[in-house]
Write an enzyme that holds these catalytic residues in place. Structure first.
Site, mmCIF file in Angstrom:
data_model
loop_
_atom_site.group_PDB
_atom_site.id
_atom_site.type_symbol
_atom_site.label_atom_id
_atom_site.label_comp_id
_atom_site.label_asym_id
_atom_site.label_seq_id
_atom_site.Cartn_x
_atom_site.Cartn_y
_atom_site.Cartn_z
ATOM 1 C CB ILE A 59 -0.974 -0.025 1.211
ATOM 2 C CG1 ILE A 59 -2.119 0.965 1.037
ATOM 3 C CG2 ILE A 59 -0.225 0.179 2.526
ATOM 4 C CD1 ILE A 59 -3.288 0.727 1.992
ATOM 5 C CB CYS A 60 1.828 3.922 -1.832
ATOM 6 S SG CYS A 60 0.892 3.986 -3.370
ATOM 7 N NE ARG A 61 -0.394 10.981 -2.079
ATOM 8 C CZ ARG A 61 -1.011 11.244 -3.239
ATOM 9 N NH1 ARG A 61 -2.314 11.305 -3.303
ATOM 10 N NH2 ARG A 61 -0.317 11.438 -4.335
ATOM 11 C CG MET A 87 -2.237 4.390 3.393
ATOM 12 S SD MET A 87 -2.905 3.114 4.503
ATOM 13 C CE MET A 87 -3.454 4.113 5.892
#
Length: 108
Positions: A59-61, A87
Site C-alpha cells: 500500500i501507498c497513498r 491509504m
C-alpha cells in the site's frame, strides 16, 4: 502494470501482511496498525525484512508507488498484491488507522 494482482482497500482481509511503502512523514500521519513500513526507495536494500512465504499486500497513498513495488517484488519471487486506491481508499472505506504521535490519524 494493469495486469498486476490488486485488491480494493475495503476488501483487504484482516491478518494479512501489509507493506506500507510511503515516506516517513506519510507513515507518521496515519498507517495501518501492524503494517510493515519500508519506503519504496529502500525496498531493494531491505527486502530481507519481508516474510518470504506470506502474500504481501502493498500500500501507498494512492496505489502508484505500491504498484511499482508489487511488480518488483513479483520479479524477485515474492507473492505480492497491490492495494488499489492506497491509504486514501483505506480511509474512505472507514478502515482503522493509527498515528505515531497519538493525534487523529490521517492520510498525507
Amino acid at each position: 502494470m494493469a495486469d498486476l494482482p490488486s485488491v480494493p482497500a475495503a476488501l483487504v482481509p484482516a491478518g494479512v501482511v501489509v507493506l506500507d511503502v510511503r515516506e516517513d512523514d506519510e507513515w507518521a500521519a496515519g498507517h495501518i496498525d501492524g503494517a510493515l513500513h519500508i519506503p519504496m526507495g529502500q525496498v531493494p536494500q531491505r527486502v530481507q525484512e519481508l516474510p518470504a512465504d506470506d502474500e504481501l499486500h502493498v500500500i501507498c497513498r494512492s496505489g502508484g508507488r505500491s504498484a511499482r513495488v508489487v511488480a518488483w517484488l513479483q520479479e524477485n519471487g515474492y507473492d505480492a498484491v497491490n492495494v488499489a486506491g492506497g491509504m486514501g481508499a483505506w480511509a474512505d472505506a472507514g478502515r482503522p488507522m493509527v498515528a505515531d504521535d497519538g493525534r487523529e490519524p490521517g492520510v498525507l
